[in-house]
Write a protein that holds these residues in place. Structure first.
Motif, mmCIF file in Angstrom:
data_model
loop_
_atom_site.group_PDB
_atom_site.id
_atom_site.type_symbol
_atom_site.label_atom_id
_atom_site.label_comp_id
_atom_site.label_asym_id
_atom_site.label_seq_id
_atom_site.Cartn_x
_atom_site.Cartn_y
_atom_site.Cartn_z
ATOM 1 N N TYR A 165 0.829 -1.206 0.000
ATOM 2 C CA TYR A 165 0.000 0.000 0.000
ATOM 3 C C TYR A 165 0.868 1.263 0.000
ATOM 4 C CZ TYR A 165 -3.313 3.534 1.629
ATOM 5 O OH TYR A 165 -4.074 4.671 1.746
ATOM 6 N N VAL A 166 1.928 1.275 0.820
ATOM 7 C CA VAL A 166 2.820 2.435 0.889
ATOM 8 C C VAL A 166 3.516 2.657 -0.452
ATOM 9 C CG1 VAL A 166 4.922 3.352 1.958
ATOM 10 C CG2 VAL A 166 3.172 2.258 3.372
ATOM 11 N N VAL A 167 4.017 1.575 -1.037
ATOM 12 C CA VAL A 167 4.698 1.683 -2.333
ATOM 13 C C VAL A 167 3.724 2.152 -3.417
ATOM 14 C CG1 VAL A 167 5.842 0.362 -4.158
ATOM 15 C CG2 VAL A 167 6.479 -0.004 -1.773
ATOM 16 N N ALA A 168 2.485 1.661 -3.352
ATOM 17 C CA ALA A 168 1.474 2.096 -4.318
ATOM 18 C C ALA A 168 1.196 3.586 -4.175
ATOM 19 C CB ALA A 168 0.192 1.293 -4.121
ATOM 20 N N GLU A 169 1.193 4.078 -2.938
ATOM 21 C CA GLU A 169 0.983 5.511 -2.719
ATOM 22 C C GLU A 169 2.133 6.311 -3.327
ATOM 23 O OE1 GLU A 169 -1.611 7.217 -1.176
ATOM 24 O OE2 GLU A 169 -2.600 5.262 -1.374
ATOM 25 N N LEU A 170 3.367 5.814 -3.149
ATOM 26 C CA LEU A 170 4.543 6.541 -3.634
ATOM 27 C C LEU A 170 4.644 6.537 -5.154
ATOM 28 C CD1 LEU A 170 7.249 5.357 -1.059
ATOM 29 C CD2 LEU A 170 6.200 7.619 -1.210
ATOM 30 N N PHE A 171 4.377 5.378 -5.763
ATOM 31 C CA PHE A 171 4.618 5.239 -7.202
ATOM 32 C C PHE A 171 3.353 5.284 -8.051
ATOM 33 C CE2 PHE A 171 8.525 3.590 -5.417
ATOM 34 C CZ PHE A 171 9.482 4.097 -6.286
ATOM 35 N N VAL A 172 2.194 5.309 -7.415
ATOM 36 C CA VAL A 172 0.949 5.383 -8.182
ATOM 37 C C VAL A 172 0.169 6.659 -7.856
ATOM 38 C CG1 VAL A 172 -1.251 4.264 -8.720
ATOM 39 C CG2 VAL A 172 0.788 2.870 -8.344
ATOM 40 N N MET A 173 -0.168 6.845 -6.590
ATOM 41 C CA MET A 173 -1.030 7.965 -6.234
ATOM 42 C C MET A 173 -0.325 9.313 -6.371
ATOM 43 S SD MET A 173 -3.940 6.788 -5.847
ATOM 44 C CE MET A 173 -4.648 8.371 -5.393
ATOM 45 N N ILE A 174 0.914 9.419 -5.880
ATOM 46 C CA ILE A 174 1.625 10.698 -5.973
ATOM 47 C C ILE A 174 1.866 11.104 -7.430
ATOM 48 C CG2 ILE A 174 3.797 11.889 -5.461
ATOM 49 C CD1 ILE A 174 3.867 10.474 -2.795
ATOM 50 N N PRO A 175 2.386 10.205 -8.300
ATOM 51 C CA PRO A 175 2.490 10.574 -9.715
ATOM 52 C C PRO A 175 1.141 10.928 -10.347
ATOM 53 C CG PRO A 175 3.865 8.676 -9.276
ATOM 54 C CD PRO A 175 3.051 8.913 -8.039
ATOM 55 N N PHE A 176 0.099 10.179 -9.965
ATOM 56 C CA PHE A 176 -1.231 10.468 -10.519
ATOM 57 C C PHE A 176 -1.697 11.871 -10.120
ATOM 58 C CE2 PHE A 176 -5.917 10.252 -10.162
ATOM 59 C CZ PHE A 176 -6.206 10.057 -11.500
ATOM 60 N N LEU A 177 -1.484 12.243 -8.870
ATOM 61 C CA LEU A 177 -1.871 13.584 -8.415
ATOM 62 C C LEU A 177 -1.061 14.666 -9.124
ATOM 63 C CD1 LEU A 177 -2.288 12.955 -4.570
ATOM 64 C CD2 LEU A 177 -4.094 13.260 -6.281
ATOM 65 N N LEU A 178 0.213 14.395 -9.377
ATOM 66 C CA LEU A 178 1.037 15.355 -10.124
ATOM 67 C C LEU A 178 0.541 15.508 -11.561
ATOM 68 C CD1 LEU A 178 4.613 14.363 -8.877
ATOM 69 C CD2 LEU A 178 3.308 16.410 -8.258
ATOM 70 N N ILE A 179 0.114 14.388 -12.155
ATOM 71 C CA ILE A 179 -0.439 14.449 -13.512
ATOM 72 C C ILE A 179 -1.738 15.249 -13.527
ATOM 73 C CG2 ILE A 179 -1.472 13.063 -15.366
ATOM 74 C CD1 ILE A 179 0.537 10.861 -14.657
ATOM 75 N N ILE A 180 -2.607 14.996 -12.548
ATOM 76 C CA ILE A 180 -3.867 15.743 -12.452
ATOM 77 C C ILE A 180 -3.581 17.239 -12.296
ATOM 78 C CG2 ILE A 180 -5.914 16.137 -11.028
ATOM 79 C CD1 ILE A 180 -6.032 13.642 -12.765
ATOM 80 N N ARG A 181 -2.596 17.563 -11.471
ATOM 81 C CA ARG A 181 -2.220 18.964 -11.266
ATOM 82 C C ARG A 181 -1.776 19.593 -12.589
ATOM 83 N NH1 ARG A 181 2.557 21.759 -9.795
ATOM 84 N NH2 ARG A 181 2.149 23.610 -8.499
ATOM 85 N N SER A 182 -0.975 18.862 -13.355
ATOM 86 C CA SER A 182 -0.517 19.374 -14.650
ATOM 87 C C SER A 182 -1.688 19.606 -15.590
ATOM 88 C CB SER A 182 0.481 18.391 -15.284
ATOM 89 O OG SER A 182 1.652 18.269 -14.522
ATOM 90 N N TYR A 183 -2.646 18.667 -15.602
ATOM 91 C CA TYR A 183 -3.767 18.786 -16.529
ATOM 92 C C TYR A 183 -4.765 19.855 -16.106
ATOM 93 C CZ TYR A 183 -2.613 15.217 -19.876
ATOM 94 O OH TYR A 183 -2.003 14.522 -20.895
#
Length: 250
Positions: A165-183
């Motif tokens: 779960y922690v690794v998923a947060e680091l490599f999935v959720m955080i990048p996803f939030l950064l992508i959403i921020r960019s868009y």
């Protein structure tokens, strides 16, 4: 074969044509190579199993396959984030684009995307395969993945699930939030453009990338945020195939 051919042609075209020596095509070339790596890790074994009707895989081969899949998965998350940032700079800061997205910066971003997840995913694989498993070792999946492996474990998997779960947060959720921020910034800037042609061009540039983001991150979040969920084996297989094999070129 179509995956290898299509992505191979993309790599060749973006390498040979000087007109395509731009950051976005440099990222696309790496993304295509990543898709070839995905195919090389899973499909040969799957096709061999179908041809020989022997669906066995050794403990070591399963561990190696999982390790490479996790590393490639983390690389894809970071590459998609990098490509979103490239779109953001191109649309929101066009005058500064050549300076911000210089060749040196692009190489550093790609190198970081490929290497950041390696030590984390090797450790994650070690933790999963250090668990004791049932004697049957019948993996109800099309390739080695964390959720079906944890179902075979005959000991408490809470700590492993928490680390996943922690690794998923680091490599999935955080990048996803950064992508959403960019868009969000891309959409805000695009809506301010005076011409409809400019708006259409901006949205069409980002549409394919956004589709890949939704498919990949949506499937990965469902699959790895609850690694030992009550989902059926069939659901997990479909989601895993979306994560690792159903990403169109962006």
């Amino acid at each position: 074969m179509s995956i290898l051919t299509g992505n191979g042609l993309i790599i060749l075209a973006t390498k040979v044509s000087r007109a395509l020596h731009t950051p976005i095509y440099y990222f696309l070339r790496n993304f295509s190579f990543l898709e070839i790596c995905y195919t090389s890790v899973t499909l040969p074994n799957m096709l061999t199993n179908l041809w020989t009707h022997d669906r066995s895989i050794s403990f070591l081969a399963c561990a190696i396959q999982l390790c490479f899949l996790l590393i490639l998965g983390s690389t894809e998350c970071l590459l998609l984030t990098t490509m979103a940032y490239d779109h953001y700079v191109a649309i929101c800061k066009p005058l500064y684009y050549p300076l911000i997205m210089s060749h040196k910066v692009c190489v550093q971003l790609v190198f970081g995307s490929w290497t950041t997840g390696i030590p984390v995913m090797i450790r994650q694989t070690y933790h999963v395969f250090s668990l004791p498993f049932h004697d049957s070792n019948k993996l109800n999946h099309v390739f080695c993945d964390i959720p079906p492996l944890l179902k075979l474990a005959c000991s408490d998997t809470f700590l492993i699930e928490f680390s996943v779960y922690v690794v998923a947060e680091l490599f999935v959720m955080i990048p996803f939030l950064l992508i959403i921020r960019s868009y969000v910034k891309i959409i805000t800037t695009t809506l301010k453009l005076p011409s409809n042609t400019g708006k259409y061009k901006a949205f069409s540039t980002c549409s394919s990338h956004l589709i890949v983001v939704i498919l990949f991150f949506g499937s990965a979040t469902i699959t790895y945020s609850r690694p030992k969920s009550k989902n059926s084996g069939r659901t997990e297989k479909i989601l895993s195939l979306f994560v690792y094999h159903c990403n169109p070129n962006v």
